[in-house]
Design a protein around this motif. Structure first.
Motif, PDB file in Angstrom:
ATOM      1  N   LYS A 644       0.831  -1.207   0.000  1.00 20.95           N
ATOM      2  CA  LYS A 644       0.000   0.000   0.000  1.00 20.95           C
ATOM      3  C   LYS A 644       0.864   1.256   0.000  1.00 20.95           C
ATOM      4  CE  LYS A 644      -4.158   1.789   0.258  1.00 20.95           C
ATOM      5  NZ  LYS A 644      -5.148   1.600  -0.817  1.00 20.95           N
ATOM      6  N   ALA A 645       1.983   1.192   0.735  1.00 21.84           N
ATOM      7  CA  ALA A 645       2.889   2.332   0.750  1.00 21.84           C
ATOM      8  C   ALA A 645       3.480   2.566  -0.635  1.00 21.84           C
ATOM      9  CB  ALA A 645       3.994   2.104   1.774  1.00 21.84           C
ATOM     10  N   LEU A 646       3.844   1.475  -1.338  1.00 22.83           N
ATOM     11  CA  LEU A 646       4.402   1.602  -2.682  1.00 22.83           C
ATOM     12  C   LEU A 646       3.389   2.218  -3.640  1.00 22.83           C
ATOM     13  CD1 LEU A 646       6.725   1.022  -4.660  1.00 22.83           C
ATOM     14  CD2 LEU A 646       5.727  -1.253  -5.007  1.00 22.83           C
ATOM     15  N   ASP A 647       2.149   1.755  -3.571  1.00 24.51           N
ATOM     16  CA  ASP A 647       1.105   2.320  -4.440  1.00 24.51           C
ATOM     17  C   ASP A 647       0.890   3.799  -4.143  1.00 24.51           C
ATOM     18  OD1 ASP A 647       0.809  -0.199  -5.510  1.00 24.51           O
ATOM     19  OD2 ASP A 647      -0.897  -0.730  -4.223  1.00 24.51           O
ATOM     20  N   THR A 648       0.946   4.158  -2.877  1.00 19.96           N
ATOM     21  CA  THR A 648       0.756   5.564  -2.514  1.00 19.96           C
ATOM     22  C   THR A 648       1.909   6.424  -3.022  1.00 19.96           C
ATOM     23  OG1 THR A 648      -0.393   4.831  -0.507  1.00 19.96           O
ATOM     24  CG2 THR A 648       0.300   7.125  -0.592  1.00 19.96           C
ATOM     25  N   TYR A 649       3.142   5.927  -2.895  1.00 14.79           N
ATOM     26  CA  TYR A 649       4.289   6.685  -3.406  1.00 14.79           C
ATOM     27  C   TYR A 649       4.217   6.837  -4.926  1.00 14.79           C
ATOM     28  CZ  TYR A 649       6.811   6.839   1.034  1.00 14.79           C
ATOM     29  OH  TYR A 649       7.207   7.109   2.328  1.00 14.79           O
ATOM     30  N   LYS A 650       3.778   5.797  -5.615  1.00 10.64           N
ATOM     31  CA  LYS A 650       3.633   5.894  -7.070  1.00 10.64           C
ATOM     32  C   LYS A 650       2.587   6.949  -7.445  1.00 10.64           C
ATOM     33  CE  LYS A 650       4.997   1.162  -8.309  1.00 10.64           C
ATOM     34  NZ  LYS A 650       4.552  -0.110  -8.909  1.00 10.64           N
ATOM     35  N   ASP A 651       1.503   6.969  -6.710  1.00  7.75           N
ATOM     36  CA  ASP A 651       0.463   7.965  -6.982  1.00  7.75           C
ATOM     37  C   ASP A 651       0.978   9.373  -6.711  1.00  7.75           C
ATOM     38  OD1 ASP A 651      -2.379   8.583  -7.590  1.00  7.75           O
ATOM     39  OD2 ASP A 651      -2.384   9.286  -5.511  1.00  7.75           O
ATOM     40  N   ILE A 652       1.780   9.516  -5.658  1.00  8.93           N
ATOM     41  CA  ILE A 652       2.376  10.830  -5.363  1.00  8.93           C
ATOM     42  C   ILE A 652       3.336  11.234  -6.478  1.00  8.93           C
ATOM     43  CG2 ILE A 652       3.848  12.098  -3.754  1.00  8.93           C
ATOM     44  CD1 ILE A 652       2.748  10.304  -1.529  1.00  8.93           C
ATOM     45  N   HIS A 653       4.082  10.279  -6.985  1.00 12.27           N
ATOM     46  CA  HIS A 653       5.045  10.589  -8.046  1.00 12.27           C
ATOM     47  C   HIS A 653       4.335  11.025  -9.321  1.00 12.27           C
ATOM     48  CE1 HIS A 653       8.666  10.517 -10.405  1.00 12.27           C
ATOM     49  NE2 HIS A 653       8.145   9.617 -11.242  1.00 12.27           N
ATOM     50  N   ARG A 654       3.165  10.446  -9.597  1.00 15.76           N
ATOM     51  CA  ARG A 654       2.414  10.889 -10.786  1.00 15.76           C
ATOM     52  C   ARG A 654       1.929  12.321 -10.623  1.00 15.76           C
ATOM     53  NH1 ARG A 654       0.492   5.519 -10.644  1.00 15.76           N
ATOM     54  NH2 ARG A 654      -1.310   6.163  -9.387  1.00 15.76           N
ATOM     55  N   LYS A 655       1.546  12.684  -9.419  1.00 20.40           N
ATOM     56  CA  LYS A 655       1.044  14.038  -9.186  1.00 20.40           C
ATOM     57  C   LYS A 655       2.174  15.046  -9.000  1.00 20.40           C
ATOM     58  CE  LYS A 655      -3.211  12.437  -6.922  1.00 20.40           C
ATOM     59  NZ  LYS A 655      -3.999  12.423  -5.665  1.00 20.40           N
ATOM     60  N   PHE A 656       3.242  14.617  -8.352  1.00 18.83           N
ATOM     61  CA  PHE A 656       4.369  15.513  -8.067  1.00 18.83           C
ATOM     62  C   PHE A 656       5.653  14.855  -8.592  1.00 18.83           C
ATOM     63  CE2 PHE A 656       1.177  15.866  -4.727  1.00 18.83           C
ATOM     64  CZ  PHE A 656       0.887  17.224  -4.752  1.00 18.83           C
TER      65      PHE A 656
END
Length: 796
Positions: A644-656
């Motif tokens: 879940k942490a990895l998915d969240t970091y990936k989503d953050i990377h797409r936005k920022f």
């Protein structure tokens, strides 16, 4: 014997002049005084008694009348004719065609006079009703069906919908039995169609009231399809209403139009209501142009408030400014159709008139007029609030236009309410300068003081204008003068406390507010000021005690709760602080400071899973702040949920995509898990770090050249490894340097200062201190999210 023998006349020829010398003693009025029978008839009711005719063949037989000489002569007509019914020469003269009351042929046969039929005896008894006859059974069953329908309607009006439905079903069952019995006894033409229609219509209505829409539609279909029911087509309006409740808008419009086609044009009001339903349905479907056509037609034929308001909504949806103005003018031009208020004011001291006015002052008609007027004012105020910000370049100009239009209409009293709404809109936008016309306020305050120097309200308002200009000493003089003129002027005493607080005379300010607390025991503003002064005097225990009293008065005030939580936190009592912060969050879950404290509390207590929900809410409130999303990912990682942490970091990377810290954690997690994406993220990280170094060099050289310091931006989340969440890292300052380089794609601005303003300005919160005004102001209840603390007070 010869004495009784009458000889025949010598000649049979009639004497043409016979009878002229005959004398009728009836007209002899000279001897009436001596006539015993006549005098007895005049003095008593003897003459009005019916004669006894049992022995006389005719009721009109001539009787002898005494004359003045004592002889008796038979009555005869003035012409010598025998009287009606008299017997002459053995022949009875026939009666006239019009028979007198009480005289029957039986009288001729010797019966007694009995006009009331008393001689016949009592009337014979009524025939016993045969309850077993088919007609009687049908009559009783029909009566029972009518009673059930009435009971169903009464139960519906009382709110017992279930009982109403049961009665309606029972009436339907008995009505079907009635129809079968009637068909067996009489012809089908004698069936009571009105009763059948009433039973079916009531059953459909009860189904609809109980939200059993399919059954209601089926019952309505039975009525509509029966050609024997006249005017059943208008029930398609009810079917359209059901489809509207089911959100089946296409069918609702279809049935509304079918009903409109079947209703004649003479029923103008019903056709208008159906067209209004069609327009509302078009609004729900988003077909605003069709809705505009319907409402425009209604406003041109029979304008009403609802149609005018819906027309404004439709034009607002399509964004037509000019049409919105015209529709608003049409709305306020709708006649109110109510009597003037002067009708209920007595013009004189007439007691009868006063009694009549007192009787009609609050009757049902007057209440209906008030409700209609309130509804009109609600529509106009809502429409003005809606269109004012969009019809002109600014909402202030739009409000001014609405105010001018309302002033020229029959709703002139609403203009002041619109002015208040305009001021409230400025307050909501935190644009206080728009209302701060201090020079004009000061001039009016001077006029008030000059007109009445001893008026405490005038002196208080004059002190407010001086206070607004920052001259606190002079403002205190005006407040003290107002208090000397009127010792009960609590506004002046409150403002003296604020002035002493501004001048840092905390003891004097505390004394003023304590005196005011003795007068106003449950004033939330006074309690807050006392608590705030104790906090400024660095006496947290007293501050907490007074804040507890404040919360007892306004238990739902989130700002006071968070303030109390902060004091407990500063004293090291984390459990009490958590309790009050949590209560504050429960009443107002958008305070970023409270959310951040609660999230940090759960991380400190090693409950990272519970902290996630708070940081997720913070990311919704401030979506442009990357630190909240990094906190969410960090909490997932701390709790062991690496996927879940990895998915969240990936989503953050797409936005920022320029956030270095996010890339570092992506590289670390991908390395630990063994993913192939680690090389891609590592390459991006190296590129960003290199660009970061270049930008830092440029920034350093620019600072050395200009000599001016430049501020930094921080928005990074804390990293792991014993570091606290929220600690900044050097990677968070890279985005500002990357934007200086030319790129083909402009990245998402992760460190922009533009963010959602979700902070809550509570009436008790620390704002710009403003003095209390003596003039009362009217404030809408919906303008405060928390409990209202006072209309005439702007606390600090």
């Amino acid at each position: 014997m010869m004495e009784n023998v009458h000889l025949a006349p010598e000649t049979d020829e009639d004497d043409l002049y016979s009878g002229y010398n005959d004398y009728n003693p009836t007209y002899d009025t000279e001897e009436l005084e001596n006539d015993t029978a006549f005098q007895q008839a005049v003095k008593t009711s003897h003459g009005r008694r019916p004669p006894i005719t049992a022995k006389i063949p005719s009721t009109a037989v001539a009787r002898p009348v005494a004359t003045g000489c004592g002889s008796k002569t038979s009555l005869a007509s003035s012409m010598g004719r025998p009287m009606t019914g008299a017997i002459q020469d053995g022949v009875t003269r026939p009666m006239t065609a019009v028979r007198a009351a009480g005289f029957t042929k039986a009288a001729l046969r010797g019966s007694a006079f009995d006009p009331l039929g008393q001689s016949r005896g009592p009337a014979p008894p009524l025939e016993a009703r045969n309850e077993d006859s088919p007609e009687e059974k049908i009559r009783q069953l029909e009566k029972k069906v009518n009673e059930l329908v009435e009971e169903s309607c009464i139960a519906n009006s009382c709110g017992d919908l279930k009982l109403a439905l049961e009665k309606a079903k029972d009436a339907g069952r008995k009505e079907r039995v009635l129809v079968r019995q009637r068909e067996q006894v009489t012809s089908p033409e004698n069936i009571n169609l009105d009763l059948t229609y009433s039973v079916l219509f009531n059953l459909a209505s009860q189904y609809s009231a109980n939200e059993m829409y399919p059954e209601a539609l089926n019952t309505y279909q039975v009525i509509v399809k029966n050609k024997m029911f006249s005017n059943a087509g208008r029930l398609k309006v009810n079917m359209g209403n059901i489809y509207l409740k089911q959100r089946n808008y296409s069918k609702a419009i279809k049935f509304y139009r079918m009903a409109l086609d079947q209703i004649p044009s003479v029923h103008k009001e019903m056709r208008i209501k159906i067209m209004q339903n069609i327009g509302v349905t078009f609004i729900k479907t988003g077909q605003y142009s069709d809705a505009i056509n319907s409402f425009e037609h209604i406003m041109s034929v029979a304008p009403n408030l609802k149609a005018g308001f819906n027309l404004i909504l439709s034009y607002f949806a399509v964004g037509d400014r000019e049409k919105m103005k015209k529709a608003f003018q049409k709305l306020i031009a709708v006649p109110l159709e109510t009597d003037e208020d002067g009708k209920y004011i007595s013009p004189n001291d007439d007691p009868h008139t006063n009694l009549v006015i007192e009787a009609i002052k609050n009757d049902h008609l007057r209440q209906m007029e008030r409700e209609r007027k309130a509804m009109a004012e609600k529509y106009i105020m809502t429409a003005a609030k809606l269109i004012a910000p969009v019809i002109e370049t600014s909402f202030a100009v739009g409000y001014d236009w609405c105010v001018e239009v309302v002033k020229a209409s029959q709703y002139v009293e609403l203009a002041n309410d619109l002015e208040i709404n305009k001021a409230i809109m400025y307050l909501r936008q935190k644009d206080f300068n728009q209302e701060n016309e201090f020079s004009q306020a000061s001039s009016y305050a001077d006029l008030a003081v000059n007109s009445d120097r001893y008026n405490p309200s005038a002196l208080t308002n004059k002190g407010n204008t001086v206070f607004a200009n920052g001259d606190y000493e002079k403002a205190a003089e005006f407040y003290k003068e107002a208090l000397r003129n009127d010792s009960s002027c609590t506004e002046a005493l409150y403002n003296i406390g604020l002035t002493c607080k501004k001048l840092n005379r905390l003891d004097e300010a505390l004394d003023c507010f304590l005196k005011l607390h003795a007068i106003l025991r449950n004033s939330a503003q006074v309690l807050y000021q006392i608590a705030n002064i104790y906090e400024l005097m660095e006496d947290p225990n007293q501050a907490m005690e007074w804040l507890m009293q404040l919360i007892s008065v306004v238990p739902t005030d989130s700002r006071a709760l968070s303030k109390l939580g902060g004091l407990y936190d500063s004293e090291g009592d984390k459990s009490q602080a958590f309790q009050y912060y949590y209560e504050s969050y429960r009443y107002f879950p958008s305070n970023i400071e409270v959310i951040e404290w609660l999230g940090a509390y759960y991380i400190d207590t090693q409950f990272c899973e519970k902290a996630i929900q708070y940081f997720e809410r913070a990311s919704l409130i401030q979506p442009t702040q990357v630190k909240w999303q990094l906190m969410v990912a960090s909490c997932f990682r701390r709790s062991g949920n690496y996927q879940k942490a990895l998915d969240t970091y990936k989503d953050i990377h797409r936005k920022f995509p320029e956030n270095v810290e996010c890339l570092r954690f992506l590289v670390r997690l991908c390395t630990d898990i063994g993913l192939k994406e680690v090389q891609e993220y590592a390459t991006k990280l190296k590129r960003l770090e290199k660009m970061k170094e270049i930008r830092e060099q440029r920034t350093k050289s620019g600072r050395d050249g200009s000599g001016g310091p430049r501020g930094r931006r921080d928005g990074s989340a804390g990293s792991d490894g014993g570091q606290n969440c929220g600690a900044g890292s050097r990677g968070e300052r890279l985005s500002a340097q990357l934007r200086a380089l030319p790129r083909t794609e402009e990245p998402y601005d992760s460190s922009s200062n533009k963010e959602l303003d979700a902070s809550y300005v509570d009436p008790l919160g620390p704002q710009i201190e403003r003095p209390r005004t003596a003039a009362k102001k009217r404030v809408d209840e919906d303008d405060f999210a928390d409990e209202e603390l006072g209309d005439d007070l702007l606390p600090e």
